[in-house]
Scaffold this motif. Structure first.
Motif, short mmCIF file in Angstrom:
data_model
loop_
_atom_site.label_atom_id
_atom_site.label_comp_id
_atom_site.label_asym_id
_atom_site.label_seq_id
_atom_site.Cartn_x
_atom_site.Cartn_y
_atom_site.Cartn_z
N LEU A 189 24.89 15.90 33.29
CA LEU A 189 24.14 17.35 33.18
C LEU A 189 24.47 18.18 34.32
CD1 LEU A 189 20.14 15.62 33.83
CD2 LEU A 189 21.68 16.26 31.54
N THR A 190 25.66 18.05 35.14
CA THR A 190 26.73 19.06 36.29
C THR A 190 27.95 18.83 35.58
OG1 THR A 190 26.63 17.10 37.80
CG2 THR A 190 24.87 18.94 37.65
N GLU A 191 28.69 19.90 35.63
CA GLU A 191 30.14 20.07 35.52
C GLU A 191 30.55 19.16 36.45
OE1 GLU A 191 31.25 22.83 33.80
OE2 GLU A 191 30.13 23.29 33.27
N ALA A 192 32.13 18.70 36.20
CA ALA A 192 32.45 17.92 37.66
C ALA A 192 32.53 18.64 38.76
CB ALA A 192 33.80 17.45 36.87
N GLU A 193 32.62 18.49 39.81
CA GLU A 193 32.89 18.49 41.25
C GLU A 193 32.55 20.13 41.51
OE1 GLU A 193 37.42 20.03 40.91
OE2 GLU A 193 36.94 18.42 40.29
N THR A 194 30.73 19.97 40.92
CA THR A 194 30.05 20.60 41.88
C THR A 194 29.14 19.88 43.00
OG1 THR A 194 28.39 19.94 40.38
CG2 THR A 194 29.07 21.44 39.49
N GLU A 195 28.28 21.22 43.61
CA GLU A 195 28.07 20.38 44.66
C GLU A 195 26.69 18.58 44.83
OE1 GLU A 195 27.14 23.17 43.45
OE2 GLU A 195 26.75 25.15 44.80
N TYR A 196 26.48 19.56 43.33
CA TYR A 196 25.10 18.32 43.43
C TYR A 196 25.61 16.98 42.20
CZ TYR A 196 22.85 20.76 47.09
OH TYR A 196 22.67 21.05 47.71
N ALA A 197 26.05 16.00 41.97
CA ALA A 197 26.07 15.50 40.64
C ALA A 197 25.02 14.92 39.87
CB ALA A 197 27.73 15.06 40.68
N VAL A 198 24.66 14.91 39.27
CA VAL A 198 23.96 14.70 38.26
C VAL A 198 24.09 13.72 37.01
CG1 VAL A 198 21.11 14.73 37.89
CG2 VAL A 198 22.24 15.96 39.32
N ASN A 199 23.40 12.67 35.94
CA ASN A 199 23.00 12.59 35.03
C ASN A 199 22.22 11.34 34.66
OD1 ASN A 199 23.73 9.60 35.54
ND2 ASN A 199 26.09 9.72 35.88
N VAL A 200 21.94 11.19 33.49
CA VAL A 200 20.41 11.10 33.43
C VAL A 200 20.45 9.75 32.28
CG1 VAL A 200 20.62 12.59 31.70
CG2 VAL A 200 18.54 12.00 32.13
N CYS B 36 21.60 10.99 41.25
CA CYS B 36 21.87 11.85 41.28
C CYS B 36 23.21 11.18 42.57
CB CYS B 36 21.15 12.29 42.29
SG CYS B 36 19.25 12.64 41.23
N THR B 37 24.09 12.45 43.24
CA THR B 37 25.34 12.12 44.05
C THR B 37 25.33 13.91 45.15
OG1 THR B 37 25.82 10.73 42.96
CG2 THR B 37 27.03 11.17 44.75
N ASN B 38 24.95 13.88 46.10
CA ASN B 38 24.56 14.51 47.11
C ASN B 38 26.32 14.88 47.06
OD1 ASN B 38 25.00 16.92 48.99
ND2 ASN B 38 23.43 15.37 50.36
#
Lengths: 887, 177
Positions: free
Chosen positions: A648-659, A674-676
């Motif tokens: 749900l997020t682009e690679a290398e953003t502040e917070y990485a989220v997948n579902v 989620c990963t911070n």
């Protein structure tokens, strides 16, 4: 590890076997290394000691940490000597010792002095050593010298700096990228190798900038690159550019083809070959483009150098897979290679011929191969057997001579892998060529009369049990099978008993006789054999009279188990003995696909932060356990399916989220992993606010926030929705990550007390029809298809419009339906104009679905598709068509 | 695909398959026992072939190996399965001829062991971390040989290289053909 040479040589007093390292011992050499500390250095002696140390390391001896440190410090003393030879050995020694960071500091100044020395050899080597052992911090200090060295007028120095640059680019890309100008200048160097190294580095610096690479290639293909190695590189870059531009450049000639073709006339063989190979590997290469490349490869075939012959025949072998006609011109040269001294070349030649041969040449070819087979190793024989198998499938009329060939080699000596390849081939031919069935089965029967491999015997017995009863005279196989009960080990005997029972069940007339044989097996001394015989005698029924065996009995005994064995094994392991019997229906049917990433070679691990958040292991079991441990979701019933994680997020953003989407009968649960990735932040009370206004049938019922999300340790938050029971509802959801952010002091790792509420927009998420489909394979598609009621079949045709390729269209439909491709039909052969793909799956409500897709190219790019669906419920068949129609 | 040609290892073994000098540039063989197993396999596979006039080639375990033998010395160069065979052969030829020059024509195990320092330097000059540094035997031998000169000798490397090259030219001709 390394055997001291002395032991081996003791018993042989041969003068010629004298070695200067005879009886060398690590301890003694380390003692000798003390001469490095002498105030009056003896360069010759020091060189000898270093050679001895290097010899030990080269033989696999290892130094302990203390020993290595001692040697390292001693070696650094040798920088005092001005002897060039000794200095050269010192450089090699330091590289071998790969000193730790605090040790590197000791030699840094000496090496930096050498780097600026007037002696070219010192400069070149000091650069290589320093770049090898240094870490990033030192690099900024020496950057200035390295930039100078790249444009040094001595080619050795320039090459040393450039090659070091290539290595450093892996660890310190930002620094090396600053050298672009110097590297570009070096590309123009008159020295061949400098040009090669500069080009390699320049390309690596720019590799992510497609436009820059394109420019680089355009300019260099016009000019003259002097070095053959650099020219090879340029050819590789050119084919890369061609590959990448292929999609947007349809009309007209292929760009840069003329350059590749021109390289075929280069004077260096390595360049000619590189270009020829590049041409053969072009996407959708035409025969006109191929011809000049094939011509030069054909010349190589008759070269006196084995390396050239090998290279050419290996490339032609690959071409033969896709363009057999283009290679037929080389057949005469290829045939003379069958007798080549080098067996690798001979094998490649034969398999190429088998691919390009036509029906009339098969017999002649087989004769030649028979002579050849006796004197090659098993691994080559396997390659030949596989080639013969595909040849037979291509020319079914030739099955007699090819099958004979296979049965002949089956009787000869050979290892397990080889025999297995032959048996597999015969089995495939029996399955695909009906005329070959009877003779093939008899060959297999003869083989098991004298087969030393239990695995192959049981496989063949099983196969006989399936195919034998369907032949015109099943009784003739009984003798072979019953012989096994007498002569073999317990495993094979048990297999034979099952096969006998199959004959009894399928062929009613044989039943009485089979019963007689099975009764004899009741006295076997092995439990399994006796148990099987008892089971069959009791279930087949009719007491050995000529009566039909009930369908349900057949299904029970020999029906296929449509549960993946891995899943069954796991469920059995988890089963705890209790009053409740083990229920086979509770075993999940989903085929687990291994994540591909695990197989990739180590060493290329994504660095901690750039990596996508690793969720918990994505197996059904793990998910099931995880979800049932959350009270809010405990009453949702049995988990039907969990999707693969969707980013749900682009690679290398502040917070990485997948579902991950978990589908239940009446509910859907979204699991957000989620990963911070910000070390200075701690997130608390993390939730995902889901807007389901575009998903009308869904209503949010529960949400489980994540208490805290520290830096780089993934966590999960969940949101659950209710949906109409058993209905494949679809919809779109937009997501917003909401949390309280707290600053963290990186030095202490402690978070501040006060936090700020913040939000982070995530990408949208969709629940699609494929989420309601389980990937469940079937072992025999045709059987499964035919047993399904034809009344529930729905057929329709669709135009898919222009597509990139047939393969792309096939993949798109497979992904749309989310079903399991069967029998490898998801692979589309290159350049084919039509393709049939078989899919199977289980739809929500436990309805089995089979799909037969026929694709055809209509015009240059338009793909047309015929979709036939059979399922246990016609409403589901209709639903599948709806999915495709709306997709 | 790896775009730059890479060398996985260079091996110099004796006629029993034992190491004289080896150099690995790839992580494919992380331990010494993995390396020894590879050497054993290569040796066993090539032992019976005649690689004395021309370099020979074979393929196994997804590696391409080119090799050449002389006396009781076996030279090997290994590359990945998609590597250009002729580039590998060029590296092998460079190594082979450079050793021939450095050992002054007497190329056998005894001589190689007695001049192991030269062989090790030679390996160091041919490939750096898998990337080909030089394939011209004269240049390789020249770089190695210049180091065994006295410190007092005039330090004009190019001239030494050239002198050496001319002196050995007839020998090289016959080797390079």
């Amino acid at each position: 590890m390394a055997q001291p040479l002395v032991k081996k040589d003791d018993d042989r007093d041969d003068e010629a076997d004298y070695s200067p390292f005879l009886g060398i011992e690590k301890g003694a050499v380390l003692q000798e290394a003390r001469v490095f500390n002498d105030p009056q250095l003896d360069p010759r002696r020091c060189s000898q000691v270093i050679t001895k140390l290097l010899y030990l390391l080269n033989q696999g001896e290892t130094f302990t940490k203390v020993e290595a440190t001692e040697v390292f410090f001693a070696v650094t003393k040798l920088f005092q000597s001005k002897d060039i030879g000794l200095r050269r050995m010192v450089y090699v020694m330091i590289k071998e010792l790969s000193p730790s960071a605090d040790e590197v500091i000791i030699v840094t100044s000496s090496l930096m002095k050498d780097m600026t020395s007037k002696t070219d050899m010192y400069r070149a080597n000091a650069i290589r050593v320093l770049c090898r052992i240094t870490d990033g911090t030192l690099l900024t200090q020496i950057e200035r010298y390295l930039k100078q060295a790249i444009v040094d007028k001595n080619p050795v120095v320039a090459s040393a700096a450039l090659v070091s640059g290539i290595h450093l680019l892996q660890t310190n890309p930002e620094i090396v990228k600053r050298w672009s100008n110097e590297v570009q200048e070096a590309v123009q160097s008159r020295a061949a190798l400098v040009q090669f190294h500069a080009l390699a580095l320049l390309h690596q610096i720019r590799q992510n900038d497609r436009l820059a690479v394109n420019k680089l290639v355009s300019s260099l293909t016009k000019g003259s690159v002097r070095s053959p190695l650099a020219q090879c590189l340029l050819i590789r870059y050119t084919s890369q550019v061609i590959r990448e531009s292929a999609n947007n450049n349809q009309a007209g000639d292929r760009p840069f083809y003329d350059f590749l073709e021109g390289c075929l006339r280069h004077k260096a063989e390595m360049v000619i070959f590189e270009a020829a190979r590049a041409i053969t590997e072009l996407n959708g290469v035409t025969s006109r483009e191929l011809t000049p490349a094939i011509t030069v490869l054909q010349l190589f075939l008759s070269s006196s150098k084995p390396v050239l012959r090998f290279a050419a025949v290996r490339t032609l072998n690959k071409v033969a897979m896709t363009h057999p006609m283009a290679v037929t011109n080389c057949n005469i040269d290829m045939e003379s290679l069958i007798t080549d001294q080098n067996r690798s070349i001979a094998t490649l030649a034969i398999t190429t011929l088998l691919k390009t041969g036509n029906e009339s040449s098969v017999d002649r070819l087989m004769k030649q191969i028979t002579n050849f087979m006796s004197d090659i190793a098993d691994e080559f024989k396997i390659v030949v057997v596989e080639a013969i198998r595909s040849l037979c499938l291509k020319f079914p009329l030739k099955h007699r001579s090819l099958m004979n060939f296979l049965s002949n080699i089956l009787r000869e000596e050979g290892g397990f892998e080889y025999k297995k390849a032959i048996v597999d081939s015969i089995v495939i031919l029996i399955r695909d060529i009906p005329e070959a069935k009877e003779s093939g089965l008899l060959h297999l029967c003869e083989f098991i009369e004298d087969c030393e491999f239990t695995y192959l015997s049981t496989q063949i017995l099983h196969f006989l049990g399936i195919e034998g009863p369907k032949t015109s005279d099943p009784s003739k196989y009984i003798r072979y099978i019953y012989n096994r009960v007498h002569l073999e080990n317990a495993t094979v005997r048990a297999g034979a008993v099952s096969t006998l029972a199959k004959f009894g069940a399928m062929v009613d007339t044989l039943k009485p006789r089979v019963f007689v044989l099975l009764r004899r097996c009741l006295f076997d001394n092995d439990d399994e054999v006796r148990d099987r015989a008892t089971l069959y005698l009791n279930t087949l029924g009719g007491d050995g009279a000529v009566v039909e065996t009930g369908e349900d009995v057949k299904e029970f005994l020999f029906g296929s188990l449509d549960i993946p064995l891995v899943n069954l094994e796991n469920s059995l392991k988890n089963y705890e003995p209790s009053e409740e019997a083990f229920d086979i229906n509770s075993v999940p049917k989903e085929v687990k696909t291994q994540p591909l990433a695990e197989k990739k070679a180590p060493g290329k691990k994504p660095t901690g932060l750039g990596a996508p958040p690793a969720g918990p292991p994505s197996t059904v079991d793990a998910y099931e356990k995880l979800l049932s441990s959350i009270p809010e979701f405990a009453n949702f019933g049995k988990l039907f399916k969990s999707s693969a994680p969707v980013e749900l997020t682009e690679a290398e953003t502040e917070y990485a989220v997948n579902v991950v989407k978990h589908i239940f009968d009446g509910h859907v649960v979204f699991q957000y992993n989620c990963t911070n990735t910000i070390p200075e932040q701690l997130l608390e009370n993390v939730t995902v606010i889901v807007d389901a206004s575009e998903a009308e049938e869904f209503a949010e019922v529960a949400s489980k926030p994540l208490r805290s999300l520290p830096y780089d340790s993934p966590g999960q938050t969940f949101v659950a929705f209710e949906k109409p029971e058993g209905v494949p509802a679809i919809g779109k959801f937009s997501n917003m990550l909401r949390f309280i952010v707290k600053e963290v002091d990186p030095s202490t790792g402690e978070a501040e007390d006060d936090g700020v509420e913040d939000e982070y927009q995530l990408e949208e998420l969709e629940v699609v029809a494929a989420d309601y489909m389980l990937k469940v394979g079937v072992s025999n598609f045709r059987n499964a298809w035919e047993t399904m009621d034809a009344d529930c079949e729905r057929v329709d045709e669709y135009g898919l419009g222009p597509r990139e390729s047939l393969a792309e269209a096939v993949n798109a439909v497979i992904n749309l339906l989310g079903m399991q491709p069967c029998e490898g039909t998801e692979v589309v052969p290159n350049n084919s104009r039509s393709h049939t793909c078989l899919l199977s799956g289980v739809y929500i409500g436990n309805v089995k679905v089979l799909v037969r897709l026929q694709f055809g190219l209509d015009g240059p790019k338009d793909v047309a598709m015929k979709l036939a669906v059979r399922s246990e419920d016609e409403a589901v068949s209709d639903a599948i068509h709806e999915i495709v129609a709306s997709g | 695909m790896e775009l730059c040609p890479l060398i996985k290892n260079i091996l110099l073994l004796d006629s029993e398959g034992k190491r004289i000098a080896v150099k690995y540039y790839s992580d494919d063989w992380p331990t010494n026992s993995a390396k020894e197993a590879f050497e054993k396999a290569v040796f066993a596979k090539t032992q019976k072939t005649n690689a004395r006039t021309d370099a020979e080639i074979t393929m196994f375990d997804n590696y391409v190996v080119v090799y050449k033998f002389v006396q009781d010395l076996h030279f090997f160069v290994t590359g990945g399965e998609n590597e250009n065979e002729i580039i590998l052969a060029a590296v092998l030829q460079g190594f082979f001829d450079a050793v021939g020059l450095l050992l002054r024509g007497t190329v056998d195990k005894k001589e190689a062991l007695e001049n192991l320092d030269l062989i090790l330097l030679c390996l160091d000059e041919i490939v750096d971390g898998g990337i080909i540094l030089e394939t011209d035997a004269n240049v390789i031998a020249g770089k190695v040989a210049s180091h065994s000169m006295d410190a007092g000798a005039p330090l004009s490397e190019q001239t030494i290289t050239q002198a050496l090259a001319t002196a050995r030219e007839h020998l090289t001709r016959s080797l390079l053909k």
